[in-house]
Motif scaffolding. Structure first.
Motif, mmCIF file in Angstrom:
data_model
loop_
_atom_site.group_PDB
_atom_site.id
_atom_site.type_symbol
_atom_site.label_atom_id
_atom_site.label_comp_id
_atom_site.label_asym_id
_atom_site.label_seq_id
_atom_site.Cartn_x
_atom_site.Cartn_y
_atom_site.Cartn_z
ATOM 1 N N ALA A 1 -10.212 72.945 17.473
ATOM 2 C CA ALA A 1 -10.084 72.520 16.162
ATOM 3 C C ALA A 1 -9.177 72.399 15.359
ATOM 4 O O ALA A 1 -8.844 71.414 14.831
ATOM 5 N N THR A 2 -8.325 73.366 15.491
ATOM 6 C CA THR A 2 -7.012 73.609 14.643
ATOM 7 C C THR A 2 -6.113 72.560 15.299
ATOM 8 O O THR A 2 -5.355 71.774 14.266
ATOM 9 N N ALA A 3 -5.774 72.408 16.453
ATOM 10 C CA ALA A 3 -4.910 71.208 17.159
ATOM 11 C C ALA A 3 -5.313 70.023 16.526
ATOM 12 O O ALA A 3 -4.467 69.196 16.201
ATOM 13 N N LEU A 4 -6.542 69.584 16.897
ATOM 14 C CA LEU A 4 -7.007 68.225 16.594
ATOM 15 C C LEU A 4 -6.956 67.793 15.134
ATOM 16 O O LEU A 4 -6.567 66.790 14.678
ATOM 17 N N LYS A 5 -7.205 69.204 14.348
ATOM 18 C CA LYS A 5 -6.974 68.834 12.643
ATOM 19 C C LYS A 5 -5.422 68.381 12.338
ATOM 20 O O LYS A 5 -5.321 67.516 11.716
ATOM 21 N N GLU A 6 -4.774 69.064 13.384
ATOM 22 C CA GLU A 6 -3.241 68.841 12.878
ATOM 23 C C GLU A 6 -2.789 67.355 13.254
ATOM 24 O O GLU A 6 -1.917 66.730 12.399
ATOM 25 N N VAL A 7 -3.402 66.901 14.490
ATOM 26 C CA VAL A 7 -3.165 65.691 14.950
ATOM 27 C C VAL A 7 -3.617 64.577 13.932
ATOM 28 O O VAL A 7 -3.096 63.604 13.440
ATOM 29 N N GLN A 8 -4.910 64.815 13.499
ATOM 30 C CA GLN A 8 -5.572 63.903 12.631
ATOM 31 C C GLN A 8 -4.649 63.897 11.295
ATOM 32 O O GLN A 8 -4.405 62.596 10.696
ATOM 33 N N GLU A 9 -4.202 65.059 10.695
ATOM 34 C CA GLU A 9 -3.406 64.954 9.372
ATOM 35 C C GLU A 9 -2.171 64.323 9.505
ATOM 36 O O GLU A 9 -1.810 63.496 8.714
ATOM 37 N N GLN A 10 -1.544 64.323 10.787
ATOM 38 C CA GLN A 10 -0.149 63.634 10.995
ATOM 39 C C GLN A 10 -0.323 62.415 10.969
ATOM 40 O O GLN A 10 0.556 61.198 10.682
ATOM 41 N N ASN B 1 -14.363 65.234 14.792
ATOM 42 C CA ASN B 1 -15.757 64.947 14.775
ATOM 43 C C ASN B 1 -16.262 66.071 15.564
ATOM 44 O O ASN B 1 -15.509 66.282 16.773
ATOM 45 N N ALA B 2 -17.323 66.811 15.476
ATOM 46 C CA ALA B 2 -17.672 67.948 16.096
ATOM 47 C C ALA B 2 -17.893 67.744 17.444
ATOM 48 O O ALA B 2 -17.556 68.383 18.303
ATOM 49 N N ALA B 3 -18.709 66.548 17.802
ATOM 50 C CA ALA B 3 -18.849 66.421 19.233
ATOM 51 C C ALA B 3 -17.451 66.116 20.077
ATOM 52 O O ALA B 3 -17.531 66.848 21.162
ATOM 53 N N PHE B 4 -16.458 65.464 19.454
ATOM 54 C CA PHE B 4 -15.297 65.365 20.198
ATOM 55 C C PHE B 4 -14.486 66.623 20.360
ATOM 56 O O PHE B 4 -14.096 66.865 21.327
ATOM 57 N N VAL B 5 -14.479 67.552 19.056
ATOM 58 C CA VAL B 5 -13.843 68.699 19.338
ATOM 59 C C VAL B 5 -14.631 69.623 20.374
ATOM 60 O O VAL B 5 -13.740 70.463 21.531
ATOM 61 N N LYS B 6 -15.860 69.645 20.389
ATOM 62 C CA LYS B 6 -16.542 70.560 21.414
ATOM 63 C C LYS B 6 -16.199 69.813 22.911
ATOM 64 O O LYS B 6 -15.884 70.647 23.933
ATOM 65 N N ALA B 7 -16.325 68.662 22.942
ATOM 66 C CA ALA B 7 -15.834 68.126 24.631
ATOM 67 C C ALA B 7 -14.316 68.439 24.858
ATOM 68 O O ALA B 7 -14.244 68.789 25.830
ATOM 69 N N PHE B 8 -13.510 68.243 23.925
ATOM 70 C CA PHE B 8 -12.112 68.697 24.527
ATOM 71 C C PHE B 8 -11.955 70.157 24.495
ATOM 72 O O PHE B 8 -11.259 70.556 25.573
ATOM 73 N N GLU B 9 -12.843 70.967 23.861
ATOM 74 C CA GLU B 9 -12.615 72.386 24.206
ATOM 75 C C GLU B 9 -13.040 72.667 25.620
ATOM 76 O O GLU B 9 -12.690 73.634 26.250
ATOM 77 N N SER B 10 -14.043 72.114 25.889
ATOM 78 C CA SER B 10 -14.630 72.211 27.354
ATOM 79 C C SER B 10 -13.839 71.722 28.531
ATOM 80 O O SER B 10 -13.731 72.200 29.346
ATOM 81 N N TYR B 11 -13.160 70.446 27.982
ATOM 82 C CA TYR B 11 -11.947 70.156 28.999
ATOM 83 C C TYR B 11 -11.154 71.249 29.202
ATOM 84 O O TYR B 11 -10.657 71.496 30.298
ATOM 85 N N ALA B 12 -10.579 71.651 27.982
ATOM 86 C CA ALA B 12 -9.554 72.761 28.107
ATOM 87 C C ALA B 12 -9.945 73.969 28.650
ATOM 88 O O ALA B 12 -8.999 74.633 29.464
ATOM 89 N N GLU B 13 -11.334 74.402 28.812
ATOM 90 C CA GLU B 13 -11.684 75.355 29.491
ATOM 91 C C GLU B 13 -11.450 75.404 31.084
ATOM 92 O O GLU B 13 -11.352 76.502 31.732
ATOM 93 N N LEU B 14 -11.271 74.335 31.403
ATOM 94 C CA LEU B 14 -10.822 74.183 32.834
ATOM 95 C C LEU B 14 -9.733 74.913 33.256
ATOM 96 O O LEU B 14 -9.294 75.520 34.112
#
Lengths: 373, 320
Positions: free
Chosen positions: A361-370, A182-195
């Protein structure tokens, strides 16, 4: 019960003896295994039907093992047992499919641990009770220089979900299934990774499943802040050479919201007459037992009245931080039956996101698919 | 430690069974039945072990592969579903196969080239050859997990390699965190760990090459390079064949390196077939699916080995 050290096992022997006094017509035998082996052993015992009558369980693993545990609600009602003395979020975290699966002995919210010495040396103001994400980032930037980092980040669900929740993102859908696309989670994880990959206040990560990676950086004094829970205070006190304290999760757009996990004792679903076993688990989580666990520093007690004895050995200011967190925004750490798989995949795919090689977004999509494959 | 012996050692792809022509003590000569029971008695311990610890589990895993078999929960016969899921629905299985192939193609030739080169070098009567042989063999008999852990510490961000490179103002990549470098790093570590074994096998092979061949070639004026390609290499091919087959099989089964070094990551870039099998069986507890992965690998290794035995006739030179 799990136990990694002799000290831990001895403490549990003491607790078992305490409980034994309460239920004289039941013989309590304690059997322990190391943390990692415990779950494999439990899985094998559950599949062969050879489970012990009373089993300890961690809230994050409750859905995975739920079918092996009896719902305790009928017993609570029949024996008129008072659940109000326990913290309500940990009770919720130990509930799956509408049934309470275990009585909790400990629990804890994920919060920030910080190295006071590094803050002092770099002349950075220590975290206030209601600090914001901007203030956190500001401190982290000031604390980053040379081989020293402001924060130790790691894509373990437990460590990054508090940041996501504080920004209004969720990791489960309405049916209680994992949804990390979901868009909100992807955005939140993106901002965590930006650390790591943008602000560089946390170090690059090697590929690993070792959830202690961030904690080791912090205990070695190479990172000023890290996320963990009250159960680690006793470990930190014995292993770090610096002064440390606790802080709340910095406020995001939705405030400071964190997850609460914990552990407790449940009853095997194969046990025909569970009433005596229920007596035993109420004894294992009695006021006296939790008092003892708290004063030994082993557990932040799930019984609210016993929390005072834990604070006596905790760093100055811990009570304010934990009170603010528990009364402010905590949610039970809800998980799913396939959580172990999700956890592994999230770490595996999260690392290249943290390092800035793969878009979130790409990584989380692969997690979800698996997960759904 | 296996020290090089002065006797020439002959290596064959398969040891020839020795025929025992002498009758057993106290037994009537020529009694087929007592001979058979003696043979049986000798075979029994190994046979029981093979039956109990190899054949039965093997068959059990074949049966499991036709079931949906979660460790906790209902078991259900699903026929070939696990296999068809692997090849049609699984989003990563092809990637996992490719990763394994990448490892095999990277690791096997490097291992063999290193092993031949160093064996030839050590065999050219250099000083301290035996010491070097010991040093190159060391990683083979130290536990793989320990080796991989050391390499982890070397290659991790802010590790030793990082430090040395930055000392010389060279850029230091995140070896184990980069999806392009993690596999090469794993291959490098595996070559370092594994080539010593083949080196020892080849050293033994080299010593069995008759010296008169070299003397005759030298008289004919053959240069060292020619001597290597015309004598050493052809005479060594039986050992090289043995080394290739064994290295191929073990490299298809690579597990410890991804398990310790990278945990299959970053992403799925170092997940090999056996590591994927382990995850499915012992992390996700899908025993049926994991068994299917195992049998696919079994088939691949069997075909690869059969191909190699096919090539043997053309490329391997046997003296007699």
């Amino acid at each position: 019960m799990w136990g990694n050290t002799d000290a831990e096992v001895n403490l549990w022997k003491e607790i078992a003896a305490l409980a034994q006094k309460q239920v004289p017509n039941l013989q309590i035998n304690l059997s322990t295994a190391g943390w990692n082996d415990y779950w494999t052993k439990l899985m094998m015992e559950a599949s062969s039907g050879g489970m012990q009558a009373i089993i300890s369980i961690q809230s994050q693993r409750t859905p995975q093992f739920a079918s092996a545990f009896q719902p305790l609600d009928p017993l609570v009602k029949a024996q008129n047992f008072d659940l109000k003395a326990f913290d309500s979020t940990i009770l919720a975290a130990l509930t799956f499919d509408g049934g309470l699966r275990a009585l909790p002995y400990d629990f804890g919210p994920y919060i920030i641990f910080y190295n006071k010495d590094l803050f002092k040396r770099d002349n950075v103001q220590e975290p206030k009770l209601d600090w914001t994400y901007d203030e956190f980032m500001d401190a982290a930037k000031k604390l980053t220089h040379g081989n020293q980092y402001g924060f130790a980040a790691f894509p373990y669900p437990d460590f990054c979900f508090p940041f996501a929740l504080s920004n209004g993102a969720t990791y489960l859908n309405g049916q209680g299934e994992i949804d990390v696309v979901n868009a909100a989670f992807v955005k939140a994880f993106e901002s965590y990774a930006e650390l790591v990959n943008k602000h560089r206040v946390a170090p690059q990560l090697p590929a690993t499943q070792d959830a202690n990676t961030a904690w080791s950086l912090w205990t070695a004094g190479n990172a000023a802040m890290v996320v963990s829970g009250p159960w680690d205070v006793v470990n930190a006190k014995s292993s770090v050479k610096f002064d440390f304290a606790l802080a709340t999760i910095p406020k995001g757009s939705k405030g400071s919201i964190t997850i609460v996990g914990g552990s407790g004792f449940g009853i095997s679903s194969s046990l025909k007459d569970p009433s005596l076993a229920f007596k035993a688990i109420t004894a294992l989580t009695s006021e006296e037992a939790e008092e003892r666990l708290a004063s030994a520093g082993r557990a932040f007690p799930a019984r609210q009245a016993q929390q005072a004895s834990w604070y006596k050995n905790a760093p100055v200011g811990s009570e304010e931080v934990l009170n603010r967190t528990l009364n402010g925004g905590v949610v039970p750490f809800k998980t799913t039956p396939n959580w172990q798989q999700f956890n592994l995949l999230f770490v595996q795919y999260g690392i290249p996101v943290m390092n800035g090689q793969t878009p979130a977004a790409t990584a989380l999509k692969e997690v979800q698919e698996q997960l759904s494959a | 430690m296996a020290s090089p012996s002065s006797r020439p050692v002959k290596l064959r792809s398969a040891p020839t069974a020795e025929r025992n022509d002498r009758p057993a003590k106290g037994k009537k000569v020529g009694s087929d039945r007592s001979k058979a029971s003696t043979v049986l008695a000798f075979l029994l311990p190994n046979g029981l072990g093979f039956l109990g610890f190899m054949l039965l589990p093997l068959l059990a895993s074949l049966v499991l592969s036709f079931f949906s078999w979660p460790v906790l929960g209902q078991h259900k016969f699903i026929g070939l579903d696990n296999y068809s899921r692997l090849f049609t629905k699984d989003p990563v299985f092809f990637r996992v196969l490719l990763n394994t192939l990448y490892f095999v193609v990277g690791y096997v030739p490097l291992n063999l080239i290193f092993a031949v080169a160093i064996a030839v070098w050590l065999n050219s009567n250099i000083r301290g050859g035996r010491i070097f042989q010991l040093i190159f063999f060391l990683p083979v008999f130290t536990p793989m997990v320990a080796n991989a852990l050391i390499w982890r510490l070397l290659l991790t961000p802010h590790g030793v390699v990082d430090y040395v490179l930055s000392f010389f103002h060279l850029p230091s990549p995140n070896w184990l965190g980069s999806d392009r470098l993690a596999m090469p790093a794993m291959i490098l570590m595996s070559v370092w760990q594994g080539f010593g074994y083949n080196m020892l096998v080849f050293s033994a092979g080299l010593r069995s090459i008759p010296l008169p061949l070299y003397e005759a070639a030298a008289i004919d004026g053959a240069k060292p390079w020619t001597r290597f390609w015309k004598i050493t290499f052809p005479m060594l091919t039986p050992s090289i064949f043995f080394g290739t087959v064994m290295t191929f099989i073990t490299s298809f089964q690579v597990f410890v390196q991804p398990y310790v070094l990278t945990a299959g990551g970053p992403g799925v870039s170092t997940t090999t077939v056996v590591y994927y099998l382990y995850n499915n069986g012992f992390q996700y507890f899908k025993m049926g699916y994991a068994s299917a992965v195992g049998w696919v690998l079994f088939a691949i290794i069997m075909v690869a080995s059969a191909l190699q035995f096919g090539f043997q006739k053309r490329f391997v030179h046997y003296e007699n």
